[in-house]
Motif scaffolding. Structure first.
Motif, PDB file in Angstrom:
ATOM      1  N   ILE A  87     -14.202  25.313  32.180  1.00 37.70           N
ATOM      2  CA  ILE A  87     -13.673  26.414  31.668  1.00 37.70           C
ATOM      3  C   ILE A  87     -14.530  27.323  30.881  1.00 37.70           C
ATOM      4  N   ILE A  88     -14.939  26.474  29.583  1.00 36.42           N
ATOM      5  CA  ILE A  88     -15.596  27.242  28.507  1.00 36.42           C
ATOM      6  C   ILE A  88     -17.074  27.376  28.880  1.00 36.42           C
ATOM      7  N   ILE A  89     -17.876  26.550  29.339  1.00 36.61           N
ATOM      8  CA  ILE A  89     -19.331  26.579  29.658  1.00 36.61           C
ATOM      9  C   ILE A  89     -19.534  27.682  30.496  1.00 36.61           C
ATOM     10  N   PRO A  90     -18.846  27.834  31.789  1.00 34.55           N
ATOM     11  CA  PRO A  90     -19.060  28.676  32.652  1.00 34.55           C
ATOM     12  C   PRO A  90     -18.677  30.299  32.186  1.00 34.55           C
ATOM     13  N   LEU A  91     -17.704  30.254  31.448  1.00 35.11           N
ATOM     14  CA  LEU A  91     -17.331  31.477  30.793  1.00 35.11           C
ATOM     15  C   LEU A  91     -18.685  31.730  29.773  1.00 35.11           C
ATOM     16  N   ALA A  92     -19.143  31.026  28.968  1.00 33.29           N
ATOM     17  CA  ALA A  92     -20.026  31.371  27.959  1.00 33.29           C
ATOM     18  C   ALA A  92     -21.395  31.782  28.859  1.00 33.29           C
ATOM     19  N   ILE A  93     -21.727  31.111  29.881  1.00 38.44           N
ATOM     20  CA  ILE A  93     -22.875  31.709  30.632  1.00 38.44           C
ATOM     21  C   ILE A  93     -22.558  32.809  31.144  1.00 38.44           C
ATOM     22  N   ALA A  94     -21.428  33.087  31.808  1.00 34.85           N
ATOM     23  CA  ALA A  94     -21.313  34.520  32.405  1.00 34.85           C
ATOM     24  C   ALA A  94     -21.423  35.559  31.514  1.00 34.85           C
ATOM     25  N   VAL A  95     -20.726  35.327  30.296  1.00 33.54           N
ATOM     26  CA  VAL A  95     -20.870  36.463  29.107  1.00 33.54           C
ATOM     27  C   VAL A  95     -22.369  36.404  28.779  1.00 33.54           C
ATOM     28  N   ALA A  96     -23.102  35.374  28.626  1.00 34.65           N
ATOM     29  CA  ALA A  96     -24.521  35.746  28.096  1.00 34.65           C
ATOM     30  C   ALA A  96     -25.439  36.310  29.331  1.00 34.65           C
ATOM     31  N   LEU A  97     -25.038  36.072  30.376  1.00 35.85           N
ATOM     32  CA  LEU A  97     -25.860  36.986  31.453  1.00 35.85           C
ATOM     33  C   LEU A  97     -25.619  38.374  31.413  1.00 35.85           C
ATOM     34  N   GLU A  98     -24.549  38.966  30.859  1.00 36.10           N
ATOM     35  CA  GLU A  98     -24.189  40.149  30.993  1.00 36.10           C
ATOM     36  C   GLU A  98     -25.102  41.087  29.933  1.00 36.10           C
ATOM     37  N   HIS A  99     -25.937  40.281  28.835  1.00 38.90           N
ATOM     38  CA  HIS A  99     -26.661  41.078  27.927  1.00 38.90           C
ATOM     39  C   HIS A  99     -27.752  41.612  28.580  1.00 38.90           C
ATOM     40  N   ILE A 161     -20.875  14.369  32.737  1.00 39.65           N
ATOM     41  CA  ILE A 161     -21.974  15.059  32.985  1.00 39.65           C
ATOM     42  C   ILE A 161     -22.298  15.374  34.079  1.00 39.65           C
ATOM     43  N   ILE A 162     -22.297  14.564  35.227  1.00 42.55           N
ATOM     44  CA  ILE A 162     -22.361  14.868  36.551  1.00 42.55           C
ATOM     45  C   ILE A 162     -21.307  15.853  37.066  1.00 42.55           C
ATOM     46  N   THR A 163     -19.922  15.898  36.525  1.00 43.63           N
ATOM     47  CA  THR A 163     -18.976  16.632  36.964  1.00 43.63           C
ATOM     48  C   THR A 163     -19.206  18.038  36.627  1.00 43.63           C
ATOM     49  N   VAL A 164     -19.581  18.143  34.986  1.00 47.83           N
ATOM     50  CA  VAL A 164     -19.880  19.641  34.836  1.00 47.83           C
ATOM     51  C   VAL A 164     -21.226  20.261  35.461  1.00 47.83           C
ATOM     52  N   TRP A 165     -22.085  19.364  35.511  1.00 45.62           N
ATOM     53  CA  TRP A 165     -23.445  19.790  36.205  1.00 45.62           C
ATOM     54  C   TRP A 165     -23.142  20.385  37.836  1.00 45.62           C
ATOM     55  N   ALA A 166     -22.009  19.547  38.330  1.00 46.49           N
ATOM     56  CA  ALA A 166     -22.018  20.396  39.589  1.00 46.49           C
ATOM     57  C   ALA A 166     -21.035  21.316  39.751  1.00 46.49           C
ATOM     58  N   GLY A 167     -20.025  21.531  38.845  1.00 49.70           N
ATOM     59  CA  GLY A 167     -18.936  22.307  39.031  1.00 49.70           C
ATOM     60  C   GLY A 167     -19.012  23.800  38.135  1.00 49.70           C
ATOM     61  N   ILE A 168     -19.901  23.730  37.173  1.00 46.78           N
ATOM     62  CA  ILE A 168     -20.009  25.300  36.373  1.00 46.78           C
ATOM     63  C   ILE A 168     -20.391  26.051  37.146  1.00 46.78           C
ATOM     64  N   GLY A 169     -21.410  26.228  38.214  1.00 40.60           N
ATOM     65  CA  GLY A 169     -21.667  27.424  39.049  1.00 40.60           C
ATOM     66  C   GLY A 169     -20.552  28.023  39.521  1.00 40.60           C
ATOM     67  N   GLY A 170     -19.671  27.370  40.229  1.00 38.10           N
ATOM     68  CA  GLY A 170     -18.568  28.096  40.925  1.00 38.10           C
ATOM     69  C   GLY A 170     -17.785  28.891  40.186  1.00 38.10           C
ATOM     70  N   ASN A 171     -17.205  28.471  38.948  1.00 33.18           N
ATOM     71  CA  ASN A 171     -16.285  29.126  38.118  1.00 33.18           C
ATOM     72  C   ASN A 171     -17.336  30.353  37.284  1.00 33.18           C
ATOM     73  N   MET A 172     -18.596  30.059  37.254  1.00 34.01           N
ATOM     74  CA  MET A 172     -19.303  31.038  36.384  1.00 34.01           C
ATOM     75  C   MET A 172     -19.476  32.378  37.553  1.00 34.01           C
ATOM     76  N   ILE A 173     -19.571  32.144  38.693  1.00 38.06           N
ATOM     77  CA  ILE A 173     -19.728  33.171  39.681  1.00 38.06           C
ATOM     78  C   ILE A 173     -18.419  34.094  39.617  1.00 38.06           C
TER      79      ILE A 173
END
Length: 293
Positions: A87-99, A161-173
């Motif tokens: 939840i946190i990592i994809p949200l942080a990436i999504a916010v960062a990409l809006e800069h 690690i493998i779970t986060v690596w594979a799963g953050i992309g969908g939530n980020m979108i």
């Protein structure tokens, strides 16, 4: 022609209804029925009432009791470790990409999303090589000889690690779609009022993505409770069954090399389903109540 026109929605909805009945509703109903039976997948199920549930919930001397609670404990550990990160990592990436100052945002988004397209089998193979004791990149970089899959807490680390690596992309979108729907006038007004990045996040961004956040929280948690492939392929449930999750026990009971105990497996699956339903309902209630206040 008028009557045929009225049937048009059925042509679109019908296939989905058929798939839902065949692959979800009917198997679910039969699975609940099977949990009240003694069944080995070959002979006809024999009704035994609540005996399976008594065995896994009340008979502390039973192997199945120990399997159920060990599997549930390990599943809860996985949920507690993985869901906050997903939840946190994809949200942080999504916010960062809006800069606006960030260059190549689309390329970075694509790179983050690509792992979600890789099958879990292929992902497990990739990360197994990375964490290989002799040849793995991880041990070479760290200068260690850790057998990651055979020792704790390393076994949990590689699974997460493998779970986060594979799963953050969908939530980020999903988060990016919600953030893109926010009016830029709100951010500009906040900047005029002197609001910094943190204030804009808490006052504008987070309230604006409350429904995507509820959705990802509930779906990610439900998916985490159904974890199976990662611990199976990365650690095979070890060391000493410390990463053997409930779905692995259910699989073994239903499709073991010896006599199948599908009735007990069904009872465990029903209990897992009830846990998911209760936790999902609590999550939805709490988050939706906060979102509407």
């Amino acid at each position: 022609m008028k009557d045929r026109g009225n049937l048009t929605p059925i042509y679109f909805v019908g296939p989905h209804i058929i798939l839902f009945l065949v692959f979800i509703l009917i198997p679910s109903v039969f699975g609940i029925y099977a949990s009240f039976t003694s069944w080995n997948l070959v002979s006809d199920p024999q009704w035994i009432g609540l005996d399976n549930y008594r065995t896994i919930l009340a008979d502390s001397d039973s192997t199945f009791y120990n399997q159920f609670f060990n599997g549930m404990k390990n599943t809860l550990i996985f949920v507690a470790l993985s869901v906050p990160l997903l939840i946190i990592i994809p949200l942080a990436i999504a916010v960062a990409l809006e800069h606006k100052e960030l260059k190549f945002a689309s390329l970075f988004q694509t790179l983050v999303y690509i792992p979600g397209l890789v099958s879990i089998s292929a992902a497990a193979l990739i990360w197994s090589l990375i964490f290989n004791k002799q040849l793995g990149v991880a041990n070479n970089l760290l200068g260690s000889e850790v057998v990651w899959s055979a020792n704790q807490p390393y076994a949990w680390i590689i699974i997460i690690i493998i779970t986060v690596w594979a799963g953050i992309g969908g939530n980020m979108i999903i988060y990016r779609a919600g953030i893109n729907g926010v009016s830029q006038d709100l951010y500009e007004s906040a900047e005029i009022d002197g609001a910094g990045p943190v204030r804009k996040f808490w006052s504008i961004t987070l309230p604006s993505i409350k429904f995507p956040l509820i959705y990802t929280m509930v779906m990610t948690t439900a998916g985490a409770f159904n974890v199976f492939a990662q611990p199976l392929m990365m650690t095979d449930g070890g060391p000493r069954q410390s990463t053997t999750v409930l779905m692995m026990y259910i699989r073994d009971l239903a499709f073991s090399h010896g006599e199948s105990i599908a009735g007990l497996a069904s009872a465990m699956a029903v209990m897992l389903g009830l846990v998911i339903l209760v936790i999902s309902a609590i999550q939805y209630y709490i988050m939706n109540r906060n979102a509407t206040t």
